[in-house]
Design a protein around this motif. Sequence first.
Motif, PDB file in Angstrom:
ATOM      1  N   ALA A  72       0.866  -1.284  -0.074  1.00 31.41           N
ATOM      2  CA  ALA A  72      -0.152  -0.113   0.142  1.00 31.41           C
ATOM      3  C   ALA A  72       0.729   1.538   0.032  1.00 31.41           C
ATOM      4  CB  ALA A  72      -0.867  -0.015   1.307  1.00 31.41           C
ATOM      5  N   GLN A  73       2.008   1.227   0.760  1.00 30.23           N
ATOM      6  CA  GLN A  73       2.643   2.469   1.001  1.00 30.23           C
ATOM      7  C   GLN A  73       3.372   2.897  -0.413  1.00 30.23           C
ATOM      8  OE1 GLN A  73       5.227   2.513   4.193  1.00 30.23           O
ATOM      9  NE2 GLN A  73       5.920   4.858   4.131  1.00 30.23           N
ATOM     10  N   GLN A  74       3.879   1.963  -1.126  1.00 29.71           N
ATOM     11  CA  GLN A  74       4.437   2.348  -2.390  1.00 29.71           C
ATOM     12  C   GLN A  74       3.199   2.737  -3.459  1.00 29.71           C
ATOM     13  OE1 GLN A  74       7.871   1.791  -3.229  1.00 29.71           O
ATOM     14  NE2 GLN A  74       7.087   2.950  -5.013  1.00 29.71           N
ATOM     15  N   LEU A  75       2.101   1.916  -3.308  1.00 33.33           N
ATOM     16  CA  LEU A  75       1.040   2.317  -4.113  1.00 33.33           C
ATOM     17  C   LEU A  75       0.558   3.740  -3.970  1.00 33.33           C
ATOM     18  CD1 LEU A  75      -1.164  -1.137  -3.837  1.00 33.33           C
ATOM     19  CD2 LEU A  75       0.219  -0.324  -6.012  1.00 33.33           C
ATOM     20  N   VAL A  76       0.626   3.918  -3.021  1.00 36.71           N
ATOM     21  CA  VAL A  76       0.120   5.706  -2.589  1.00 36.71           C
ATOM     22  C   VAL A  76       1.262   6.389  -3.093  1.00 36.71           C
ATOM     23  CG1 VAL A  76      -0.330   7.284  -0.810  1.00 36.71           C
ATOM     24  CG2 VAL A  76      -1.277   5.145  -0.580  1.00 36.71           C
ATOM     25  N   GLN A  77       2.418   6.079  -3.098  1.00 35.28           N
ATOM     26  CA  GLN A  77       3.366   6.900  -3.513  1.00 35.28           C
ATOM     27  C   GLN A  77       3.439   7.109  -4.935  1.00 35.28           C
ATOM     28  OE1 GLN A  77       7.684   6.021  -3.173  1.00 35.28           O
ATOM     29  NE2 GLN A  77       7.400   6.105  -0.792  1.00 35.28           N
ATOM     30  N   ASP A  78       3.065   5.732  -5.598  1.00 32.48           N
ATOM     31  CA  ASP A  78       3.046   5.793  -7.110  1.00 32.48           C
ATOM     32  C   ASP A  78       1.771   6.648  -7.567  1.00 32.48           C
ATOM     33  OD1 ASP A  78       5.535   4.757  -7.546  1.00 32.48           O
ATOM     34  OD2 ASP A  78       4.753   2.686  -7.661  1.00 32.48           O
ATOM     35  N   ILE A  79       0.798   6.493  -6.772  1.00 27.85           N
ATOM     36  CA  ILE A  79      -0.557   7.469  -7.090  1.00 27.85           C
ATOM     37  C   ILE A  79      -0.193   8.886  -7.103  1.00 27.85           C
ATOM     38  CG2 ILE A  79      -2.791   8.292  -6.220  1.00 27.85           C
ATOM     39  CD1 ILE A  79      -3.082   5.266  -5.235  1.00 27.85           C
ATOM     40  N   ASP A  80       0.503   9.546  -6.167  1.00 31.81           N
ATOM     41  CA  ASP A  80       1.003  10.761  -6.143  1.00 31.81           C
ATOM     42  C   ASP A  80       1.779  10.949  -7.354  1.00 31.81           C
ATOM     43  OD1 ASP A  80      -0.247  11.109  -3.896  1.00 31.81           O
ATOM     44  OD2 ASP A  80       1.674  10.961  -2.480  1.00 31.81           O
ATOM     45  N   ALA A  81       2.763   9.907  -7.770  1.00 39.19           N
ATOM     46  CA  ALA A  81       3.632  10.174  -9.033  1.00 39.19           C
ATOM     47  C   ALA A  81       2.688  10.265 -10.156  1.00 39.19           C
ATOM     48  CB  ALA A  81       4.605   9.019  -9.035  1.00 39.19           C
ATOM     49  N   VAL A  82       1.776   9.417 -10.490  1.00 41.00           N
ATOM     50  CA  VAL A  82       0.822   9.672 -11.405  1.00 41.00           C
ATOM     51  C   VAL A  82       0.137  10.942 -11.315  1.00 41.00           C
ATOM     52  CG1 VAL A  82      -1.359   8.548 -12.528  1.00 41.00           C
ATOM     53  CG2 VAL A  82       0.434   7.273 -11.970  1.00 41.00           C
ATOM     54  N   PRO A 126       3.068   2.397 -13.210  1.00 48.08           N
ATOM     55  CA  PRO A 126       3.953   2.185 -12.303  1.00 48.08           C
ATOM     56  C   PRO A 126       4.365   0.781 -12.084  1.00 48.08           C
ATOM     57  CG  PRO A 126       2.455   3.571 -11.092  1.00 48.08           C
ATOM     58  CD  PRO A 126       1.842   3.138 -12.414  1.00 48.08           C
ATOM     59  N   ALA A 127       5.695   0.542 -11.763  1.00 49.06           N
ATOM     60  CA  ALA A 127       5.900  -1.215 -11.476  1.00 49.06           C
ATOM     61  C   ALA A 127       4.957  -1.674 -10.413  1.00 49.06           C
ATOM     62  CB  ALA A 127       7.411  -1.185 -11.262  1.00 49.06           C
ATOM     63  N   SER A 128       4.928  -0.922  -9.393  1.00 48.91           N
ATOM     64  CA  SER A 128       4.172  -1.440  -8.268  1.00 48.91           C
ATOM     65  C   SER A 128       2.641  -1.789  -8.607  1.00 48.91           C
ATOM     66  CB  SER A 128       3.699  -0.324  -6.961  1.00 48.91           C
ATOM     67  OG  SER A 128       3.294   0.673  -7.408  1.00 48.91           O
ATOM     68  N   PHE A 129       2.125  -1.246  -9.603  1.00 49.23           N
ATOM     69  CA  PHE A 129       0.695  -1.330 -10.108  1.00 49.23           C
ATOM     70  C   PHE A 129       0.745  -2.805 -10.826  1.00 49.23           C
ATOM     71  CE2 PHE A 129      -1.507   2.982 -10.525  1.00 49.23           C
ATOM     72  CZ  PHE A 129      -0.946   3.329  -9.306  1.00 49.23           C
ATOM     73  N   ILE A 130       1.717  -2.805 -11.829  1.00 48.36           N
ATOM     74  CA  ILE A 130       1.634  -4.215 -12.565  1.00 48.36           C
ATOM     75  C   ILE A 130       2.171  -5.377 -11.842  1.00 48.36           C
ATOM     76  CG2 ILE A 130       3.283  -5.261 -14.095  1.00 48.36           C
ATOM     77  CD1 ILE A 130       4.113  -2.631 -15.338  1.00 48.36           C
ATOM     78  N   HIS A 131       2.836  -5.216 -10.608  1.00 49.74           N
ATOM     79  CA  HIS A 131       3.000  -6.383  -9.738  1.00 49.74           C
ATOM     80  C   HIS A 131       1.693  -6.869  -9.100  1.00 49.74           C
ATOM     81  CE1 HIS A 131       5.461  -8.943  -7.400  1.00 49.74           C
ATOM     82  NE2 HIS A 131       4.621  -8.550  -6.139  1.00 49.74           N
ATOM     83  N   LEU A 132       1.007  -5.696  -8.383  1.00 47.97           N
ATOM     84  CA  LEU A 132      -0.026  -5.853  -7.760  1.00 47.97           C
ATOM     85  C   LEU A 132      -1.393  -6.837  -8.744  1.00 47.97           C
ATOM     86  CD1 LEU A 132      -1.500  -5.603  -5.103  1.00 47.97           C
ATOM     87  CD2 LEU A 132      -2.695  -3.845  -5.997  1.00 47.97           C
TER      88      LEU A 132
END
Length: 216
Positions: A30-40, A93-99
């Motif tokens: 979750a923490q990485q996903l939220v960071q990547d949401i901010d980046a998007v 983001p890579a975290s999205f693909i993994h999930l």
Amino acid sequence: MLDLFADSQPWQEPLGPGAMILRRFAFSAAQQLVQDIDAVASRSPFRQMVTPGGYTMSVAMTNCGERGWTTDRDGYLYSPIDPLTNHAWPPFPASFIHLYQQAAAAAGYPDFQPDVCLLNRYAPGAKLSLHQDKDEADLRAPIVSVSLGLPAIFQFGGLRRNDPLIRVLLEHGDVVVWGEESRLFYHGIQPLKAGFHPLTGDCRYNLTFRQVDKKE
Ligand code: SIN
Ligand code: FE2
């Protein structure tokens, strides 16, 4: 304090034909996903879209992937260009693909190849009225939906708008997958209750992965 749930394993809950909830499946990412949401969102900002009927949606949205779900005067469409920036949407983001790979496989859809991720941000009071996800060309693929931050009540019905609704609370880290018989089932989100979540503050995020273009 001892946290009994800190390392609890995800568990599965049936929701309907071809549909299930993978409880807490995204918790550890979750923490990485939220960071990547901010980046998007720093490239394609959240915006409240206006429906063809002239109604401003309460949920703020953006997208990443090859295309993005958006509205224009004539209706809903998947566009390769973000109409707000006139640029392509940011890549996954890579975290999205993994999930989505892990979640789709866990739910029995190992070949899931989404090309769009719609990001929804709910502030207190924001809701998503009952609707079907039917703008995708390839209905063989499921929808994979990830909940982050504040909890919300998800309504899941049937093929007709007035079919009876199941109401379930979706919490931080929960992933819902629906496909096959339930792919076109009506669903929605009841108005978000105000609260505070340590990762997202006063909001709820939802990611839905969609396979829009037909794959062989
Ligand atoms: C959606 O139907 O696109 C989003 C559902 C949710 O926010 O959980
Ligand atoms: Fe939807």
